[in-house]
Write a protein that holds these residues in place. Structure first.
Motif, PDB file in Angstrom:
ATOM      1  N   ARG A   1     -16.594   8.090   2.507  1.00  0.00           N
ATOM      2  CA  ARG A   1     -15.132   8.183   2.394  1.00  0.00           C
ATOM      3  C   ARG A   1     -14.639   7.457   1.141  1.00  0.00           C
ATOM      4  NH1 ARG A   1     -10.754   5.786   6.813  1.00  0.00           N
ATOM      5  NH2 ARG A   1      -8.863   6.277   5.605  1.00  0.00           N
ATOM      6  N   VAL A   2     -15.173   6.258   0.909  1.00  0.00           N
ATOM      7  CA  VAL A   2     -14.766   5.482  -0.262  1.00  0.00           C
ATOM      8  C   VAL A   2     -15.146   6.212  -1.551  1.00  0.00           C
ATOM      9  CG1 VAL A   2     -15.232   3.352  -1.547  1.00  0.00           C
ATOM     10  CG2 VAL A   2     -14.796   3.250   0.916  1.00  0.00           C
ATOM     11  N   THR A   3     -16.331   6.793  -1.566  1.00  0.00           N
ATOM     12  CA  THR A   3     -16.771   7.542  -2.746  1.00  0.00           C
ATOM     13  C   THR A   3     -15.847   8.713  -3.017  1.00  0.00           C
ATOM     14  OG1 THR A   3     -19.078   6.923  -2.369  1.00  0.00           O
ATOM     15  CG2 THR A   3     -18.672   8.869  -3.742  1.00  0.00           C
ATOM     16  N   GLU A   4     -15.460   9.418  -1.959  1.00  0.00           N
ATOM     17  CA  GLU A   4     -14.591  10.585  -2.095  1.00  0.00           C
ATOM     18  C   GLU A   4     -13.215  10.195  -2.617  1.00  0.00           C
ATOM     19  OE1 GLU A   4     -12.734  14.134   0.757  1.00  0.00           O
ATOM     20  OE2 GLU A   4     -14.278  12.776   1.520  1.00  0.00           O
ATOM     21  N   ARG A   5     -12.707   9.019  -2.237  1.00  0.00           N
ATOM     22  CA  ARG A   5     -11.350   8.611  -2.585  1.00  0.00           C
ATOM     23  C   ARG A   5     -11.297   7.635  -3.756  1.00  0.00           C
ATOM     24  NH1 ARG A   5      -7.786   6.621   2.174  1.00  0.00           N
ATOM     25  NH2 ARG A   5      -6.223   7.138   0.563  1.00  0.00           N
ATOM     26  N   TRP A   6     -12.412   7.408  -4.410  1.00  0.00           N
ATOM     27  CA  TRP A   6     -12.484   6.370  -5.449  1.00  0.00           C
ATOM     28  C   TRP A   6     -11.431   6.585  -6.542  1.00  0.00           C
ATOM     29  CZ3 TRP A   6     -14.544   1.884  -4.860  1.00  0.00           C
ATOM     30  CH2 TRP A   6     -14.826   1.053  -5.950  1.00  0.00           C
ATOM     31  N   ALA A   7     -11.265   7.805  -6.983  1.00  0.00           N
ATOM     32  CA  ALA A   7     -10.272   8.094  -8.013  1.00  0.00           C
ATOM     33  C   ALA A   7      -8.862   7.885  -7.472  1.00  0.00           C
ATOM     34  CB  ALA A   7     -10.455   9.523  -8.528  1.00  0.00           C
ATOM     35  N   GLU A   8      -8.673   8.192  -6.203  1.00  0.00           N
ATOM     36  CA  GLU A   8      -7.357   8.030  -5.582  1.00  0.00           C
ATOM     37  C   GLU A   8      -6.929   6.564  -5.549  1.00  0.00           C
ATOM     38  OE1 GLU A   8      -5.283   8.862  -1.206  1.00  0.00           O
ATOM     39  OE2 GLU A   8      -7.192   9.817  -1.737  1.00  0.00           O
ATOM     40  N   TYR A   9      -7.936   5.663  -5.476  1.00  0.00           N
ATOM     41  CA  TYR A   9      -7.654   4.240  -5.485  1.00  0.00           C
ATOM     42  C   TYR A   9      -7.263   3.750  -6.882  1.00  0.00           C
ATOM     43  CZ  TYR A   9     -10.448   4.320  -1.143  1.00  0.00           C
ATOM     44  OH  TYR A   9     -10.964   4.603   0.091  1.00  0.00           O
TER      45      TYR A   9
ATOM     46  N   ALA B   1     -11.296   5.001 -10.905  1.00  0.00           N
ATOM     47  CA  ALA B   1     -12.269   5.953 -11.432  1.00  0.00           C
ATOM     48  C   ALA B   1     -12.883   5.503 -12.752  1.00  0.00           C
ATOM     49  CB  ALA B   1     -11.598   7.325 -11.612  1.00  0.00           C
TER      50      ALA B   1
END
Length: 482
Positions: free
Chosen positions: A470-478, A481
């Motif tokens: 989940r963290v990998t998928e949302r990394w850019a959203e945080y 990136a």
């Protein structure tokens, strides 16, 4: 990847921006080594160095040839060192070992054994110029003197070929060779096998023919340091996917790589077998070794019409030797995994100087398994003089030194998990208990079962696979990136 000559490999390095040509006048006495040592310790690793203008010589010198991860990969024909173990098994089409003894060697399958066997040729570029008898003069060669404690120039990248006078088996070594005179070399015989060959010849009153090749396919430099490979030249042919061409020497019957830059031919005289005085050689553990050496009397020097002299600067890590050791380690993993299937990876950190420390990652299935593996590894000739072996579980990355030492600190009780043993001392090790006896330690840093420890072993801190995904998928959203 096949490199017919050193020139082929240099061209490859040039195309990949891995070679720097130095046109300034340099001295082969210490200056070349000082320049090279600084380059090898740069971050990232410095380039291969082609010295075009060497004082008192018309022959250029190349150093740091394999002194980086990328150049070692170009030599082996892989994109990353992690691929080497699998590539070795694929290229050799390894046969399943028929016995425990077969597991100690890398044995090609029958179908692949003869395809890339060495081929004997009648003429070779390495014999375009032939000097024999009184025309033999080592002082004409730009042999570097690397360190101030070395009083003589030392050949560091030659493959020495010698035939055992009793068994008639060909042996190849990569040993320092000290220039002891115009036509004399002192052989630093650091290995018991080398000493046995020399002793067998002298005790029987026979002169011992010796030939030294320099240059050619750089893969020879890597493979010659693998003592458990029975036929080094056949092994190289299998790895490179092309037979290694050999040519017979002019003054003895030894066959040498035809693609070499230089061939030095000679013999050890049974009646005059030692150098006249102690000779000093620098070693990769940061020390000097000084003693009388077996004396090779040269009978011929042959070389290409426009040769290049290859040299390896032996020094404190990181050095070119460090990367050559890394390549040998990846190849060696193939053999270790065949003997000990539970071994998943191994690593000699640069700080180990290619000999002192080994990290081993295992798939542990039974209690006290690490102890059995420790003793099995020490039982192998090429690992028997390793001072410290650390065994860790399969979830510890042995390529990450900090992770290994963290595991040692948290997973060991020294009185239980440090196992001491005695073994044969290295000739260039100044720390042993006696001249021939050295101490070794094995460290079991694996998690302990209930039969290995009275206290329950805690669970390792880690996020769940689902959360990490989940963290990998949302990394850019945080916003992380970059």
């Amino acid at each position: 990847m096949s490199h017919a000559s050193l020139a082929d490999f240099l061209a490859l390095l040039q195309d990949n921006n891995e070679l720097v040509r130095v046109s300034a006048l340099v001295d082969s006495s210490i200056e070349i080594a000082a320049i090279t040592d600084r380059a090898t310790k740069a971050t990232p690793s410095g380039p291969a160095l082609f010295f075009e203008n060497v004082k008192n010589s018309t022959i250029p010198v190349v150093t740091n040839l394999l002194g980086s991860r990328r150049r070692i990969c170009l030599c082996l024909g892989v994109s990353d060192l992690t691929e080497v173990c699998g590539e070795v098994e694929r290229r050799l089409e390894l046969a399943q070992p028929a016995s425990w003894l077969d597991s100690l060697k890398l044995v090609p399958s029958r179908g692949s054994m003869g395809q890339f066997a060495p081929k004997l040729v009648k003429t070779a570029a390495c014999q375009q110029v032939v000097r024999v008898g009184r025309d033999v003069n080592l002082w004409d060669l730009p042999v570097p003197r690397n360190w101030k404690g070395e009083l003589d120039p030392v050949i560091t990248s030659g493959q020495l070929a010698v035939v055992h006078p009793q068994t008639r088996k060909l042996h190849l070594f990569q040993s320092p060779l000290v220039v002891a005179g115009q036509s004399e070399l002192g052989w630093y015989d650091e290995h018991p096998v080398q000493r046995d060959i020399i002793h067998a010849a002298i005790s029987s009153g026979q002169n011992l023919p010796v030939s030294i090749s320099l240059g050619g396919d750089p893969l020879l430099c890597v493979a010659t340091g693998l003592p458990w490979v029975g036929d080094v030249r056949g092994f190289v042919g299998q790895l490179r996917g092309a037979s290694l061409e050999l040519v017979r020497c002019r003054t003895n019957e030894i066959e040498v790589p035809a693609g070499s830059e230089f061939i030095l031919e000679g013999y050890i005289d049974a009646a005059n077998s030692r150098t006249s005085r102690a000779r000093t050689v620098a070693r990769g553990n940061g020390s000097y070794v000084s003693r009388e050496l077996p004396l090779i009397q040269l009978t011929a020097i042959t070389h290409r019409a426009n040769p290049v002299f290859p040299a390896t600067v032996v020094g404190l890590p990181p050095s070119e030797e460090s990367w050559i050791t890394a390549a040998r380690e990846r190849i060696q993993l193939s053999m270790v995994k065949r003997l000990l299937p539970e071994v998943m990876d191994l690593h000699q950190p640069f700080s180990a100087a290619g000999r002192n420390i080994l990290f081993v990652r295992i798939r542990k299935t039974v209690e006290f398994q690490a102890r059995r593996i420790l003793h099995s590894l020490w039982g192998l000739e090429e690992l028997g003089q390793t001072k410290m072996i650390v065994i860790v579980d399969e979830d510890v990355d042995v390529q990450n030194e900090a992770a290994v030492w963290f595991t040692v600190g948290t997973n060991t009780c020294p009185s239980r998990d440090f196992l001491f043993s005695d073994g044969l001392a290295r000739d260039d090790d100044y720390t042993p208990l006696t001249e021939s006896l050295a101490s070794r330690v094995g460290i079991d840093a694996t998690r302990k079962s209930s039969r290995e420890s009275e206290r329950p072993w805690p669970e390792t801190l880690q996020a769940s696979d689902e959360m990490m995904a989940r963290v990998t998928e949302r990394w850019a959203e945080y916003g992380l990136a970059d």
